[in-house]
Design an enzyme around this catalytic site. Structure first.
Site, PDB file in Angstrom:
ATOM      1  N   HIS A   6      30.298   4.450  39.667  1.00 46.32           N
ATOM      2  CA  HIS A   6      29.379   4.416  40.816  1.00 46.32           C
ATOM      3  C   HIS A   6      29.883   3.756  42.101  1.00 46.32           C
ATOM      4  CE1 HIS A   6      26.606   5.136  37.443  1.00 46.32           C
ATOM      5  NE2 HIS A   6      25.710   5.530  38.306  1.00 46.32           N
ATOM      6  N   ASP A  26      32.979  11.528  43.084  1.00 47.27           N
ATOM      7  CA  ASP A  26      32.119  10.564  42.398  1.00 47.27           C
ATOM      8  C   ASP A  26      31.454  11.104  41.131  1.00 47.27           C
ATOM      9  OD1 ASP A  26      30.812  12.327  44.021  1.00 47.27           O
ATOM     10  OD2 ASP A  26      29.390  10.889  44.839  1.00 47.27           O
ATOM     11  N   GLU A  73      18.773  11.986  30.925  1.00 43.97           N
ATOM     12  CA  GLU A  73      17.830  12.115  32.047  1.00 43.97           C
ATOM     13  C   GLU A  73      18.042  13.462  32.718  1.00 43.97           C
ATOM     14  OE1 GLU A  73      19.244   8.562  34.183  1.00 43.97           O
ATOM     15  OE2 GLU A  73      17.573   7.455  33.329  1.00 43.97           O
ATOM     16  N   CYS A 121      16.277   1.634  39.769  1.00 43.10           N
ATOM     17  CA  CYS A 121      16.529   2.670  40.778  1.00 43.10           C
ATOM     18  C   CYS A 121      15.251   3.197  41.417  1.00 43.10           C
ATOM     19  CB  CYS A 121      17.342   3.818  40.194  1.00 43.10           C
ATOM     20  SG  CYS A 121      16.546   4.666  38.828  1.00 43.10           S
TER      21      CYS A 121
HETATM   22 ZN    ZN Z   1      15.066   6.206  39.227  1.00 38.16          ZN
END
Ligand code: ZN
Length: 646
Positions: free
Chosen positions: A137, A187, A315, A410
């Site tokens: 990241h 990235d 996710e 986040c």
């Molecule tokens: Zn999030």
């Protein structure tokens, strides 16, 4: 034009006066941003420390100690600064600005002489920069800091933060590329691409546009960079998700991608950048890829709430029509990213389908991530909850109630920056047309054809479909107003100064184009009829077979246990049920509720057996549905969006 590339500023910021959104902005200003500041400074009792500010102090050599937190901890500071920037843009606040300026100076002191700025690698693994792009990241954090710097510059006119980030971006530009001695990588979590695009828009420096293009073009090319760096690290295991790089949308070059796969936020941040780049450069193949992916996401893989990413594993996106309501993921950040993407798609092509999705996500799946007073947050946004079932191992990611803060924080700051910047999503402008995408009480002052124009928008949206626009050019002037006719609306009426305008022949792809000589104080009234609609899912969506959802205007509804007794699975909505909508000012900060009569099956006939051959008896019950975004503000209980139909 710079070298054949459009740099016209497409967005205009509106001052939001809206009852609905102003309340949310105030919650962000008075609750979320101050709380987040305390969290970033580890002053919240009982919460896991963030250490994010302390990490910068250590990196600046002003404190001893160890780096602590996630490898992307810096991005929390960035998102806080970005939200602060939008708040300052809305209302200058010298105390808040001084706090932000101090943080910016700290970032400046933590920046390395060559421009590099990342606390994890500066403090914890010096000498190891850029050795694990796939997982660590660095470019993602850089991207968030760049976005914050652009927002801060635009809000305050101060260049300090922008200069810090330009220096970092210039350095990144020397490190990455296909040239001799450069890293041919990109990235692991997309973000830098869309940020560099914003940096280009703010500065006009084409190097940033080219660097963004490079990251997009290089992604998924062979030999695969993630394989090369993995080998250099001496790793042999295949990547945990699928062995390949679908998780990062790096399995194939971006223009060959036809289906949304992998981690949803990564995917949508990338599509956002792709759409923005295609709009800026006129890149047809990139535009095509965006359109194909848009159709896939919004017609095959999106919840009715604007939630995306249906699997907790990674996710991630899964496959077409796989939209389970209870094991769902639908991360708040993914819906936020969908808003970003839709906004960029509108720059690529003026089509109401993009604004429809933007609106769907804004009024449903994004703000559901926060409770009404901004104190608790959902990371996962289920469409069906049975709290007891959340104890199951395979549903542990689904929380039955919002949580205070997360170690991976986040979503809350992402939502804060979205809400604080809602004024950027209402209008956009081309050389002689002004487009209205969202109906939000607000005013703007802009320039069309060299003359200033003020537009005041007044509405009680989303509860009422009447919108009044007062258009005031400094002197009479001809231009086009492009009004979005919401996709959910089946009866739109427009009057100008009291006279009906037949918009049918003026409407193209969801926008009514009204061109005329506008005079000071011209008043346009739009009326979008807002009956309660019964919405059915495509028959391929197995999870919703035999079920119906209620929607009114842009708002998707749900049923909660607190209004409807437990076991919502035993509640049936007759096809001919009368559905009434009325505003309840004292409920959930003021919402329109839907009420009617439903049926339940009489359980007593089972006589305590689990299975019986039986013709069920039913009885009538009143039911009440509330807006989905406002669920779980009255304690823990069952909730469902999709209701059995009888
Ligand atoms: Zn999030």
């Amino acid at each position: 034009m710079i070298g054949g590339i459009k740099v016209e500023k497409a967005t205009i910021r509106a001052n939001v006066k809206d009852r609905f959104w102003k309340r949310y902005i105030d919650v962000v200003r008075n609750e979320v941003v101050p709380y987040q500041w305390e969290a970033l400074n580890d002053r919240i009792l009982g919460a896991e420390p963030s250490h994010a500010i302390e990490n910068f102090r250590i990196a600046a050599g002003e404190s001893d100690g160890e780096f602590y937190g996630m490898v992307f901890q810096d991005s929390d500071v960035a998102k806080w600064l970005e939200a602060v920037a939008y708040l300052l843009e809305e209302k200058r606040d010298s105390e808040l600005e001084a706090l932000a300026d101090d943080v910016i100076e700290l970032l400046g002191r933590a920046q390395q002489p060559d421009g590099y700025l990342n606390t994890y690698y500066t403090v914890k693994e010096p000498g190891k920069r850029w050795t694990n792009l796939r997982d660590n990241h660095e470019l993602y954090c850089a991207g968030h800091l760049i976005e914050a710097a652009v927002a801060y510059f635009q809000a305050t006119g101060k260049r300090r933060f922008l200069d810090i980030m330009c220096k970092y971006a210039d350095y990144i530009g020397t490190v990455f590329g296909r040239g001799e001695g450069q890293i041919p990588g990109y990235d692991g979590h997309q973000e830098i691409e869309l940020a560099l695009l914003k940096l280009y828009e703010a500065t006009g420096n084409e190097n940033y546009l080219k660097l963004s293009q490079y990251f997009i073009d290089q992604r998924g090319q062979q030999p695969h960079y993630f394989d090369q760096e993995k080998e250099a690290r001496g790793e042999t295991k295949p990547f945990w998700y699928d062995g390949g790089y679908r998780y990062h949308q790096a399995h194939i070059p971006v223009r060959e991608q036809k289906q949304a796969v992998g981690h949803a936020v990564r995917a949508l941040y990338m599509y956002t950048a792709m759409a923005g780049l295609a709009a800026k450069t006129g890149d047809e193949s990139l535009k095509q890829a965006c359109q194909t992916l848009w159709e896939n996401v919004t017609k095959r893989q999106m919840y009715i709430t604007g939630g995306v990413g249906s699997s907790a594993f990674g996710e991630s996106f899964t496959f077409d029509f796989d939209l389970p309501n209870d094991t769902v993921y639908a991360e708040t950040c993914a819906s936020i990213a969908l808003v970003f993407w839709a906004r960029r798609m509108l720059e690529l092509e003026m089509d109401g389908k993009y604004a429809d999705v933007m609106e769907r996500a804004l009024y449903n799946g994004t703000i559901s991530g926060m409770d009404l007073d901004g104190k608790r947050f959902f990371y996962v946004n289920p469409l069906e909850v049975w709290p007891k079932a959340c104890e199951r191992h395979d549903k542990r990611h689904v929380k039955p109630v919002r949580q205070k803060w997360f170690s991976c924080a986040c979503c809350p700051p992402n939502l804060a920056r979205l809400i604080a910047s809602i004024g950027h999503y209402i209008y956009s402008q081309t050389s002689d047309a002004l487009f209205v995408h969202l109906y939000v009480g607000s005013n703007i002052q802009t320039e069309i054809g060299g003359r200033s124009v003020e537009i005041v928008q007044e509405t009680n949206y989303p509860w009422d479909g009447t919108v009044r626009l007062t258009i005031s050019p400094e002197s009479a002037q001809e231009f086009t107003l492009g009004l979005r006719i919401p996709g959910w609306c089946r009866g739109a009426e427009v009057t100008i100064n009291g006279e009906n305008v037949d918009i049918a022949p003026l409407t193209k792809k969801g926008y009514a184009y009204i061109r005329r000589v506008w005079r000071q104080g011209d008043e346009m009234v739009l009326h979008f009829s807002m009956p309660v609609e019964r919405i059915k899912a495509h028959p391929q969506v197995r999870a919703n077979a035999g079920k119906v959802a209620l929607q009114r205007g842009p708002i998707v509804y749900c049923l909660e246990e607190v209004d409807n007794e437990p076991n919502l699975a035993n509640l049936f909505l007759p096809r001919d049920a009368q559905l009434e909508a009325h505003f309840e000012p004292d409920l959930l900060e003021g919402v329109v509720v839907i009420t009617g009569t439903a049926e339940r099956v009489d359980e007593s006939a089972w006589n305590d057996e689990l299975y019986r051959p039986i013709e069920p008896r039913t009885y009538q019950v009143p039911f009440r549905a509330i807006p989905y975004y406002a669920w779980c503000n009255r304690g823990e209980g069952e909730m469902t969006v999709w209701v059995n139909e009888k």
